[in-house]
Design a protein around this motif. Structure first.
Motif, short mmCIF file in Angstrom:
data_model
loop_
_atom_site.label_atom_id
_atom_site.label_comp_id
_atom_site.label_asym_id
_atom_site.label_seq_id
_atom_site.Cartn_x
_atom_site.Cartn_y
_atom_site.Cartn_z
N THR A 121 -39.12 21.98 18.94
CA THR A 121 -38.57 21.66 17.62
C THR A 121 -39.51 20.78 16.80
N ASP A 122 -40.25 19.91 17.45
CA ASP A 122 -41.13 18.99 16.73
C ASP A 122 -42.43 19.62 16.24
N ASN A 123 -42.73 20.84 16.67
CA ASN A 123 -43.94 21.53 16.20
C ASN A 123 -43.68 22.07 14.80
N ARG A 124 -44.35 21.47 13.82
CA ARG A 124 -44.13 21.84 12.42
C ARG A 124 -45.46 22.05 11.71
N ASP A 125 -45.41 22.85 10.63
CA ASP A 125 -46.61 23.06 9.84
C ASP A 125 -46.75 21.94 8.81
N GLU A 126 -47.77 22.05 7.96
CA GLU A 126 -48.03 20.99 6.97
C GLU A 126 -46.91 20.86 5.93
N SER A 127 -46.08 21.87 5.80
CA SER A 127 -44.94 21.82 4.87
C SER A 127 -43.67 21.31 5.54
N GLY A 128 -43.74 21.02 6.85
CA GLY A 128 -42.59 20.51 7.58
C GLY A 128 -41.70 21.60 8.17
N ARG A 129 -42.13 22.85 8.07
CA ARG A 129 -41.34 23.95 8.63
C ARG A 129 -41.62 24.09 10.13
N ARG A 130 -40.58 24.43 10.88
CA ARG A 130 -40.75 24.62 12.32
C ARG A 130 -41.63 25.84 12.58
N LEU A 131 -42.49 25.74 13.60
CA LEU A 131 -43.40 26.83 13.93
C LEU A 131 -42.81 27.81 14.93
N VAL A 132 -41.76 27.40 15.64
CA VAL A 132 -41.12 28.27 16.63
C VAL A 132 -39.64 28.36 16.26
N VAL A 133 -39.19 29.56 15.90
CA VAL A 133 -37.81 29.76 15.45
C VAL A 133 -37.22 31.04 16.04
N ARG A 134 -35.90 31.14 16.04
CA ARG A 134 -35.21 32.37 16.44
C ARG A 134 -35.48 33.43 15.39
N ASN A 135 -35.48 34.68 15.83
CA ASN A 135 -35.73 35.77 14.90
C ASN A 135 -34.94 37.01 15.33
N GLY A 136 -33.63 36.87 15.44
CA GLY A 136 -32.78 38.01 15.76
C GLY A 136 -32.88 38.43 17.22
N HIS A 137 -32.79 39.74 17.46
CA HIS A 137 -32.84 40.30 18.80
C HIS A 137 -33.78 41.50 18.83
N HIS A 138 -34.35 41.74 20.01
CA HIS A 138 -35.16 42.94 20.23
C HIS A 138 -34.22 44.14 20.28
N HIS A 139 -34.80 45.33 20.24
CA HIS A 139 -34.00 46.54 20.40
C HIS A 139 -33.37 46.54 21.79
N GLY A 141 -26.01 48.81 38.73
CA GLY A 141 -26.32 50.00 37.95
C GLY A 141 -27.04 49.62 36.68
N PRO A 142 -27.46 50.60 35.89
CA PRO A 142 -28.19 50.30 34.65
C PRO A 142 -27.27 49.63 33.63
N ILE A 143 -27.79 48.58 32.97
CA ILE A 143 -27.00 47.90 31.95
C ILE A 143 -27.85 47.72 30.69
N PRO A 144 -27.25 47.90 29.51
CA PRO A 144 -27.98 47.69 28.26
C PRO A 144 -28.03 46.20 27.92
N VAL A 145 -29.20 45.74 27.45
CA VAL A 145 -29.38 44.33 27.12
C VAL A 145 -30.15 44.22 25.81
N LYS A 146 -29.72 43.30 24.95
CA LYS A 146 -30.46 42.96 23.74
C LYS A 146 -30.98 41.54 23.92
N ALA A 147 -32.28 41.40 24.11
CA ALA A 147 -32.89 40.09 24.32
C ALA A 147 -33.13 39.40 23.00
N PRO A 148 -32.92 38.07 22.95
CA PRO A 148 -33.22 37.33 21.73
C PRO A 148 -34.72 37.33 21.45
N ARG A 149 -35.07 37.28 20.18
CA ARG A 149 -36.47 37.31 19.78
C ARG A 149 -36.85 35.94 19.19
N VAL A 150 -38.08 35.52 19.45
CA VAL A 150 -38.61 34.25 18.96
C VAL A 150 -39.83 34.51 18.09
N ASN A 151 -39.90 33.84 16.96
CA ASN A 151 -41.08 33.91 16.10
C ASN A 151 -41.88 32.64 16.34
#
Length: 77
Positions: free
Chosen positions: A29-47, A56-66
């Protein structure tokens, strides 16, 4: 009964992935750019993908990180 086991496995796997991503983001959370924005954030889910389990086989949607951090050695993201 098999469907109940697969649904339970899917929920447990999804919860574990969410917890892991939440912990990863919280640690950075403390990693920020020069504008104060976080460099590591959530970004939805993968396919959705199918994971083979003992239940047995199970479908999974993994969270995505930017992750916009730059490697100090290579200069790459």
């Amino acid at each position: 009964m098999d469907e109940i086991v697969r649904e339970g496995a899917r929920r447990m796997l999804a919860a574990a992935l969410e917890a892991e991503v939440n912990q990863y983001i919280a640690e950075l959370t403390d990693n920020r750019d020069e504008s104060g924005r976080r460099l590591v954030v959530r970004n939805g889910h993968h396919h959705e993908r199918t994971v083979a389990t003992a239940a047995g086989p199970i479908p999974v949607k993994a969270p995505r990180v930017n992750d916009k951090r730059v490697d100090a050695v290579t200069g790459e993201r």
